[in-house]
Design a protein around this motif. Structure first.
Motif, PDB file in Angstrom:
ATOM      1  N   LEU A 145       0.823  -1.202   0.000  1.00  0.00           N
ATOM      2  CA  LEU A 145       0.000   0.000   0.000  1.00  0.00           C
ATOM      3  C   LEU A 145       0.858   1.253   0.000  1.00  0.00           C
ATOM      4  O   LEU A 145       0.563   2.224  -0.689  1.00  0.00           O
ATOM      5  N   ALA A 146       1.933   1.228   0.770  1.00  0.00           N
ATOM      6  CA  ALA A 146       2.837   2.376   0.838  1.00  0.00           C
ATOM      7  C   ALA A 146       3.529   2.630  -0.497  1.00  0.00           C
ATOM      8  O   ALA A 146       3.895   3.772  -0.815  1.00  0.00           O
ATOM      9  N   GLU A 147       3.703   1.591  -1.301  1.00  0.00           N
ATOM     10  CA  GLU A 147       4.376   1.715  -2.594  1.00  0.00           C
ATOM     11  C   GLU A 147       3.467   2.276  -3.684  1.00  0.00           C
ATOM     12  O   GLU A 147       3.943   2.704  -4.729  1.00  0.00           O
ATOM     13  N   VAL A 148       2.170   2.279  -3.441  1.00  0.00           N
ATOM     14  CA  VAL A 148       1.217   2.768  -4.446  1.00  0.00           C
ATOM     15  C   VAL A 148       1.254   4.296  -4.464  1.00  0.00           C
ATOM     16  O   VAL A 148       1.126   4.951  -3.431  1.00  0.00           O
ATOM     17  N   LYS A 149       1.432   4.835  -5.626  1.00  0.00           N
ATOM     18  CA  LYS A 149       1.440   6.285  -5.801  1.00  0.00           C
ATOM     19  C   LYS A 149       0.136   6.693  -6.493  1.00  0.00           C
ATOM     20  O   LYS A 149      -0.170   6.208  -7.573  1.00  0.00           O
ATOM     21  N   VAL A 150      -0.618   7.543  -5.824  1.00  0.00           N
ATOM     22  CA  VAL A 150      -1.892   7.986  -6.364  1.00  0.00           C
ATOM     23  C   VAL A 150      -1.722   9.390  -6.931  1.00  0.00           C
ATOM     24  O   VAL A 150      -1.266  10.301  -6.233  1.00  0.00           O
ATOM     25  N   ASN A 151      -2.094   9.540  -8.176  1.00  0.00           N
ATOM     26  CA  ASN A 151      -2.036  10.827  -8.846  1.00  0.00           C
ATOM     27  C   ASN A 151      -3.112  11.737  -8.246  1.00  0.00           C
ATOM     28  O   ASN A 151      -4.273  11.340  -8.138  1.00  0.00           O
ATOM     29  N   LYS A 152      -2.734  12.947  -7.854  1.00  0.00           N
ATOM     30  CA  LYS A 152      -3.687  13.870  -7.223  1.00  0.00           C
ATOM     31  C   LYS A 152      -4.870  14.160  -8.150  1.00  0.00           C
ATOM     32  O   LYS A 152      -6.011  14.258  -7.706  1.00  0.00           O
ATOM     33  N   GLN A 153      -4.610  14.289  -9.438  1.00  0.00           N
ATOM     34  CA  GLN A 153      -5.678  14.559 -10.404  1.00  0.00           C
ATOM     35  C   GLN A 153      -6.684  13.407 -10.434  1.00  0.00           C
ATOM     36  O   GLN A 153      -7.890  13.624 -10.476  1.00  0.00           O
ATOM     37  N   ASP A 154      -6.179  12.170 -10.393  1.00  0.00           N
ATOM     38  CA  ASP A 154      -7.068  11.001 -10.376  1.00  0.00           C
ATOM     39  C   ASP A 154      -7.901  10.970  -9.103  1.00  0.00           C
ATOM     40  O   ASP A 154      -9.092  10.667  -9.134  1.00  0.00           O
ATOM     41  N   LEU A 155      -7.273  11.275  -7.983  1.00  0.00           N
ATOM     42  CA  LEU A 155      -7.984  11.295  -6.711  1.00  0.00           C
ATOM     43  C   LEU A 155      -9.064  12.381  -6.712  1.00  0.00           C
ATOM     44  O   LEU A 155     -10.191  12.149  -6.280  1.00  0.00           O
ATOM     45  N   ASN A 156      -8.724  13.563  -7.232  1.00  0.00           N
ATOM     46  CA  ASN A 156      -9.714  14.641  -7.325  1.00  0.00           C
ATOM     47  C   ASN A 156     -10.885  14.241  -8.221  1.00  0.00           C
ATOM     48  O   ASN A 156     -12.039  14.537  -7.910  1.00  0.00           O
ATOM     49  N   GLN A 157     -10.590  13.559  -9.323  1.00  0.00           N
ATOM     50  CA  GLN A 157     -11.649  13.109 -10.228  1.00  0.00           C
ATOM     51  C   GLN A 157     -12.555  12.103  -9.533  1.00  0.00           C
ATOM     52  O   GLN A 157     -13.779  12.144  -9.683  1.00  0.00           O
ATOM     53  N   LEU A 158     -11.965  11.225  -8.741  1.00  0.00           N
ATOM     54  CA  LEU A 158     -12.737  10.243  -7.987  1.00  0.00           C
ATOM     55  C   LEU A 158     -13.670  10.930  -6.992  1.00  0.00           C
ATOM     56  O   LEU A 158     -14.856  10.589  -6.892  1.00  0.00           O
ATOM     57  N   VAL A 159     -13.158  11.918  -6.289  1.00  0.00           N
ATOM     58  CA  VAL A 159     -13.976  12.663  -5.329  1.00  0.00           C
ATOM     59  C   VAL A 159     -15.100  13.397  -6.058  1.00  0.00           C
ATOM     60  O   VAL A 159     -16.260  13.362  -5.626  1.00  0.00           O
ATOM     61  N   MET A 160     -14.783  14.038  -7.173  1.00  0.00           N
ATOM     62  CA  MET A 160     -15.798  14.770  -7.942  1.00  0.00           C
ATOM     63  C   MET A 160     -16.889  13.819  -8.429  1.00  0.00           C
ATOM     64  O   MET A 160     -18.083  14.128  -8.321  1.00  0.00           O
ATOM     65  N   ASN A 161     -16.503  12.669  -8.950  1.00  0.00           N
ATOM     66  CA  ASN A 161     -17.485  11.695  -9.423  1.00  0.00           C
ATOM     67  C   ASN A 161     -18.406  11.252  -8.290  1.00  0.00           C
ATOM     68  O   ASN A 161     -19.612  11.127  -8.473  1.00  0.00           O
ATOM     69  N   TYR A 162     -17.844  11.018  -7.126  1.00  0.00           N
ATOM     70  CA  TYR A 162     -18.643  10.625  -5.965  1.00  0.00           C
ATOM     71  C   TYR A 162     -19.666  11.712  -5.630  1.00  0.00           C
ATOM     72  O   TYR A 162     -20.842  11.426  -5.424  1.00  0.00           O
ATOM     73  N   LEU A 163     -19.210  12.957  -5.564  1.00  0.00           N
ATOM     74  CA  LEU A 163     -20.102  14.059  -5.208  1.00  0.00           C
ATOM     75  C   LEU A 163     -21.245  14.195  -6.209  1.00  0.00           C
ATOM     76  O   LEU A 163     -22.396  14.411  -5.831  1.00  0.00           O
ATOM     77  N   VAL A 164     -20.925  14.040  -7.486  1.00  0.00           N
ATOM     78  CA  VAL A 164     -21.944  14.162  -8.533  1.00  0.00           C
ATOM     79  C   VAL A 164     -22.928  13.003  -8.468  1.00  0.00           C
ATOM     80  O   VAL A 164     -24.142  13.202  -8.462  1.00  0.00           O
ATOM     81  N   VAL A 165     -22.412  11.780  -8.395  1.00  0.00           N
ATOM     82  CA  VAL A 165     -23.274  10.596  -8.405  1.00  0.00           C
ATOM     83  C   VAL A 165     -24.195  10.564  -7.185  1.00  0.00           C
ATOM     84  O   VAL A 165     -25.367  10.205  -7.286  1.00  0.00           O
ATOM     85  N   GLU A 166     -23.683  10.984  -6.043  1.00  0.00           N
ATOM     86  CA  GLU A 166     -24.483  10.949  -4.822  1.00  0.00           C
ATOM     87  C   GLU A 166     -25.381  12.177  -4.666  1.00  0.00           C
ATOM     88  O   GLU A 166     -26.166  12.247  -3.730  1.00  0.00           O
TER      89      GLU A 166
ATOM     90  N   LEU B 216     -14.407  24.545  -7.551  1.00  0.00           N
ATOM     91  CA  LEU B 216     -13.693  25.818  -7.380  1.00  0.00           C
ATOM     92  C   LEU B 216     -12.333  25.619  -6.721  1.00  0.00           C
ATOM     93  O   LEU B 216     -11.333  26.209  -7.141  1.00  0.00           O
ATOM     94  N   GLU B 217     -12.304  24.791  -5.689  1.00  0.00           N
ATOM     95  CA  GLU B 217     -11.072  24.596  -4.934  1.00  0.00           C
ATOM     96  C   GLU B 217     -10.048  23.738  -5.668  1.00  0.00           C
ATOM     97  O   GLU B 217      -8.850  23.963  -5.540  1.00  0.00           O
ATOM     98  N   SER B 218     -10.503  22.767  -6.422  1.00  0.00           N
ATOM     99  CA  SER B 218      -9.573  21.850  -7.093  1.00  0.00           C
ATOM    100  C   SER B 218      -9.245  22.284  -8.518  1.00  0.00           C
ATOM    101  O   SER B 218      -8.286  21.781  -9.100  1.00  0.00           O
ATOM    102  N   GLY B 219     -10.078  23.174  -9.080  1.00  0.00           N
ATOM    103  CA  GLY B 219      -9.876  23.570 -10.470  1.00  0.00           C
ATOM    104  C   GLY B 219     -10.317  22.503 -11.448  1.00  0.00           C
ATOM    105  O   GLY B 219     -10.025  22.562 -12.632  1.00  0.00           O
ATOM    106  N   LEU B 220     -11.030  21.523 -10.949  1.00  0.00           N
ATOM    107  CA  LEU B 220     -11.482  20.397 -11.756  1.00  0.00           C
ATOM    108  C   LEU B 220     -12.907  20.634 -12.218  1.00  0.00           C
ATOM    109  O   LEU B 220     -13.788  20.910 -11.401  1.00  0.00           O
ATOM    110  N   GLU B 221     -13.133  20.533 -13.491  1.00  0.00           N
ATOM    111  CA  GLU B 221     -14.481  20.688 -14.032  1.00  0.00           C
ATOM    112  C   GLU B 221     -15.233  19.370 -13.907  1.00  0.00           C
ATOM    113  O   GLU B 221     -14.699  18.320 -14.242  1.00  0.00           O
ATOM    114  N   PRO B 222     -16.448  19.417 -13.417  1.00  0.00           N
ATOM    115  CA  PRO B 222     -17.239  18.176 -13.339  1.00  0.00           C
ATOM    116  C   PRO B 222     -17.553  17.657 -14.739  1.00  0.00           C
ATOM    117  O   PRO B 222     -17.586  18.416 -15.704  1.00  0.00           O
ATOM    118  N   THR B 223     -17.780  16.343 -14.821  1.00  0.00           N
ATOM    119  CA  THR B 223     -18.046  15.719 -16.118  1.00  0.00           C
ATOM    120  C   THR B 223     -19.490  15.879 -16.565  1.00  0.00           C
ATOM    121  O   THR B 223     -19.821  15.529 -17.681  1.00  0.00           O
TER     122      THR B 223
END
Length: 156
Positions: free
Chosen positions: A22-43, A54-61
């Motif tokens: 688990l410690a060796e896994v590197k998670v891309n911040k952009q991927d993590l932000n996209q995952l959070v955004m998808n969760y917020l939208v779906v729920e 606004l805070e992440s600069g990520l546009e929802p899909t």
């Protein structure tokens, strides 16, 4: 292969090894932000999705304005009001039920389930015969699901 043979072939990982992997896994911040955004939208957390955007600069899909409409559809289905759900789906996208036979079938299947739940067995049988059977002829992959749904009527 039996289930016991499968269990023997499964590798057990120790807690330490798991934590090291688990410690060796590197998670891309952009991927993590996209995952959070998808969760917020779906729920359906529209306000949180807007703030996160606004805070992440990520546009929802999806258009955030449509989130409430999607939640209204979900609520109608969960409440058993399938006619309202279908009307709301058609308002949101008039072509979706015509172009997505699987979605259309599942909404009609849910309508059939609601009729069975209400004890309207004759109406359920007529609905299955007149509305759902023709869909099964067009899409044979739906027939097994229709048969399982009709079995609910026998269980009651």
């Amino acid at each position: 292969m039996s289930s016991t043979e499968n269990e023997k072939k499964k590798k057990t990982v120790s807690k330490e090894e798991w934590e090291q992997r688990l410690a060796e896994v590197k998670v891309n911040k952009q991927d993590l932000n996209q995952l959070v955004m998808n969760y917020l939208v779906v729920e359906g957390y529209r306000d949180a999705a807007e703030q996160f955007s606004l805070e992440s600069g990520l546009e929802p899909t999806v258009d955030l304005q449509s989130i409430q409409e999607r939640m209204d559809i979900r609520h109608a289905v969960q409440s058993g009001d399938i006619d309202t759900a279908i009307d709301l789906v058609n308002e949101l996208n008039p072509e979706i039920l015509d172009t997505n036979p699987q979605l259309s079938f599942h909404l009609q299947q849910q309508r059939l389930i609601e009729l069975i739940r209400q004890g309207a067995f004759q109406e359920a049988l007529e609905f299955a015969t007149e509305e759902m059977a023709p869909r099964g002829e067009e899409h044979p992959e739906f027939l097994a699901e229709l048969e399982r749904t009709m079995a609910l009527q026998r269980a009651n």
